[in-house]
Design an enzyme around this catalytic site. Structure first.
Site, short mmCIF file in Angstrom:
data_model
loop_
_atom_site.label_atom_id
_atom_site.label_comp_id
_atom_site.label_asym_id
_atom_site.label_seq_id
_atom_site.Cartn_x
_atom_site.Cartn_y
_atom_site.Cartn_z
N SER A 20 79.99 3.11 -50.33
CA SER A 20 79.17 4.32 -50.13
C SER A 20 80.04 5.55 -50.31
CB SER A 20 78.62 4.32 -48.70
OG SER A 20 78.03 5.56 -48.39
N TYR A 80 79.33 3.06 -38.95
CA TYR A 80 78.97 2.66 -40.31
C TYR A 80 80.03 3.06 -41.33
CZ TYR A 80 76.19 2.90 -44.69
OH TYR A 80 75.72 2.77 -45.98
N LYS A 86 82.20 1.06 -44.62
CA LYS A 86 82.12 1.39 -46.05
C LYS A 86 83.52 1.71 -46.59
CE LYS A 86 78.10 0.21 -46.43
NZ LYS A 86 77.62 -0.74 -47.42
N1 LIG Z 1 70.37 3.94 -49.29
C1 LIG Z 1 71.47 4.67 -49.28
O1 LIG Z 1 71.44 5.91 -49.23
C2 LIG Z 1 72.80 4.01 -49.39
C3 LIG Z 1 72.95 2.66 -49.20
N2 LIG Z 1 74.20 2.11 -49.29
C4 LIG Z 1 74.39 0.69 -49.08
O2 LIG Z 1 73.57 -0.04 -49.95
C5 LIG Z 1 73.34 -1.33 -49.42
C6 LIG Z 1 71.87 -1.66 -49.58
O3 LIG Z 1 71.12 -0.79 -48.76
P1 LIG Z 1 69.70 -0.21 -49.17
O4 LIG Z 1 69.16 -0.91 -50.32
O5 LIG Z 1 69.81 1.25 -49.20
O6 LIG Z 1 68.86 -0.54 -47.84
P2 LIG Z 1 67.79 -1.65 -47.51
O7 LIG Z 1 67.64 -1.60 -46.02
O8 LIG Z 1 66.60 -1.48 -48.34
O9 LIG Z 1 68.50 -3.00 -47.93
C7 LIG Z 1 69.45 -3.64 -47.14
C8 LIG Z 1 69.43 -5.10 -47.49
O10 LIG Z 1 70.39 -5.78 -46.68
C9 LIG Z 1 69.76 -6.87 -46.05
N3 LIG Z 1 70.37 -7.20 -44.79
C10 LIG Z 1 70.54 -6.38 -43.72
N4 LIG Z 1 71.09 -7.07 -42.71
C11 LIG Z 1 71.29 -8.33 -43.16
C12 LIG Z 1 71.83 -9.49 -42.61
N5 LIG Z 1 72.30 -9.52 -41.35
N6 LIG Z 1 71.86 -10.62 -43.35
C13 LIG Z 1 71.40 -10.63 -44.62
N7 LIG Z 1 70.87 -9.55 -45.21
C14 LIG Z 1 70.83 -8.42 -44.48
C15 LIG Z 1 68.32 -6.43 -45.87
O11 LIG Z 1 67.46 -7.53 -45.63
C16 LIG Z 1 68.07 -5.73 -47.18
O12 LIG Z 1 67.73 -6.65 -48.19
C17 LIG Z 1 73.82 -1.27 -47.97
O13 LIG Z 1 75.07 -1.91 -47.88
C18 LIG Z 1 73.99 0.21 -47.71
O14 LIG Z 1 74.97 0.47 -46.76
C19 LIG Z 1 75.30 2.85 -49.59
C20 LIG Z 1 75.19 4.18 -49.78
C21 LIG Z 1 73.94 4.87 -49.68
C1 LIG Z 2 71.79 5.35 -44.78
C2 LIG Z 2 72.24 6.70 -45.22
O1 LIG Z 2 71.16 7.53 -45.52
C3 LIG Z 2 73.04 6.63 -46.45
O2 LIG Z 2 73.94 5.58 -46.34
C4 LIG Z 2 75.08 5.95 -46.85
O3 LIG Z 2 75.99 5.19 -47.04
C5 LIG Z 2 75.12 7.38 -47.17
O4 LIG Z 2 76.08 7.94 -46.36
C6 LIG Z 2 73.79 7.90 -46.77
O5 LIG Z 2 73.92 8.69 -45.64
#
Ligand SMILES: NC(=O)C1=CN([C@@H]2O[C@H](COP(=O)(O)OP(=O)(O)OC[C@H]3O[C@@H](n4cnc5c(N)ncnc54)[C@H](O)[C@@H]3O)[C@@H](O)[C@H]2O)C=CC1
Ligand SMILES: C[C@H](O)[C@@H]1OC(=O)[C@H](O)[C@@H]1O
Length: 256
Positions: free
Chosen positions: A146, A159, A163
């Protein structure tokens, strides 16, 4: 087809960034292992993604397992080898970000976040790397880190270290695994509209603030991150290792 003949495992691929990445990897010819939590909702979502992928002629399977469990990486690798015979790319994407203030951070929230985002990831990367080493033809590992690896968040003190940890893990693994031809890189998304921040961005002021801070004038979408993941997974990035790619619409560099 950038990923023809490659088997790609993606954790947390039932929705959000992971789902978009899984779909794009399959479009680019990869055989995809959709990792998900194993919950009823996760299984249902993964099965619907398999249908989508099969509809355009792609191949995918789903595997449930808690990302925080150090054994889940072994389970994913074993399933990939059984179904497709190899692991060529591992994308560590599963993660949580339960926004919470620092001074009263419950231990269980801190520990769940670190176990899910970093500790489980460490052992999953290790499992994938051992499989790739045994196959003897290299591979690619990508961590969905991230922008928060580089900057702080007052409600993300549990968090952001996870990252930064993933970012650092990819740098160190690039050195440890380079001799086996295994490349290790991270993507650093900015703010991407997904379920992880739905509640946080329901605050209209916060949403407007985050949008206004982004030079490209909009928040990211999961598909914005899929392309960079495919690039790092592909042979187009054959000399790229230990790198991190900001995918943030310019948010990080926007001081003034
Ligand atoms: N959405 C954002 O702004 C950002 C997201 N990220 C990272 O991207 C990655 C994906 O997140 P998003 O798609 O945004 O959110 P999301 O909540 O839509 O997806 C997260 C995924 O991780 C899975 N997950 C969560 N806990 C779990 C567990 N204990 N076991 C197995 N699977 C699990 C969920 O079921 C889901 O499929 C995360 O690592 C997040 O930190 C990084 C930077 C920014
Ligand atoms: C979940 C936050 O909106 C998202 O996750 C990250 O890793 C970025 O810092 C954003 O804040």
């Amino acid at each position: 087809m950038l990923l023809a003949d490659k088997t790609v495992i993606i954790t947390g691929a039932s929705r959000g960034i992971g789902r978009a990445a899984a779909r794009e990897c399959a479009r680019q010819g990869a055989r995809v292992v959709i990792g998900h939590s194993g919950s009823e909702q996760g299984t249902h979502a993964a099965l619907s993604l398999i249908e989508e992928i099969r509809a355009f002629g792609g191949q995918a399977i789903e595997v449930g397992g808690d990302a925080a469990d150090p054994d889940t990486g072994d389970t994913l690798v074993a399933a990939a080898v059984e179904a497709f015979g190899s692991v060529d790319v591992f994308v560590n994407n599963a993660g949580i970000c339960p926004f919470h203030s620092f001074l009263d951070m419950p231990r269980e929230v801190y520990l769940k976040t670190v176990n899910t985002n970093l500790n489980g990831a460490y052992f999953a990367v290790q499992a994938a790397a051992n499989q790739m080493k045994n196959q003897g033809r290299g591979g690619a590992i990508i961590a969905v880190s991230s922008i928060s690896a580089l900057v702080g968040g007052g409600m993300q003190t549990h968090y952001t270290p996870t990252k930064a940890g993933l970012h650092s893990l990819m740098q160190s693994c690039a050195i440890a695994l380079g001799p086996y031809g295994i490349r290790c890189n991270s993507v650093l998304p900015g703010t991407i509209a997904t379920d992880i921040n739905k509640e946080d961005l329901a605050d209209e002021e916060k949403l407007a603030y985050m949008t206004s801070r982004t030079p490209l004038g909009r928040l990211g979408e999961p598909d914005d991150v899929a392309g960079p993941i495919v690039f790092l997974a592909s042979d187009m990035a054959r000399y790229v290792t230990g790198a991190s790619l900001l995918v943030d619409g310019g948010l990080f560099v926007n001081l003034q």
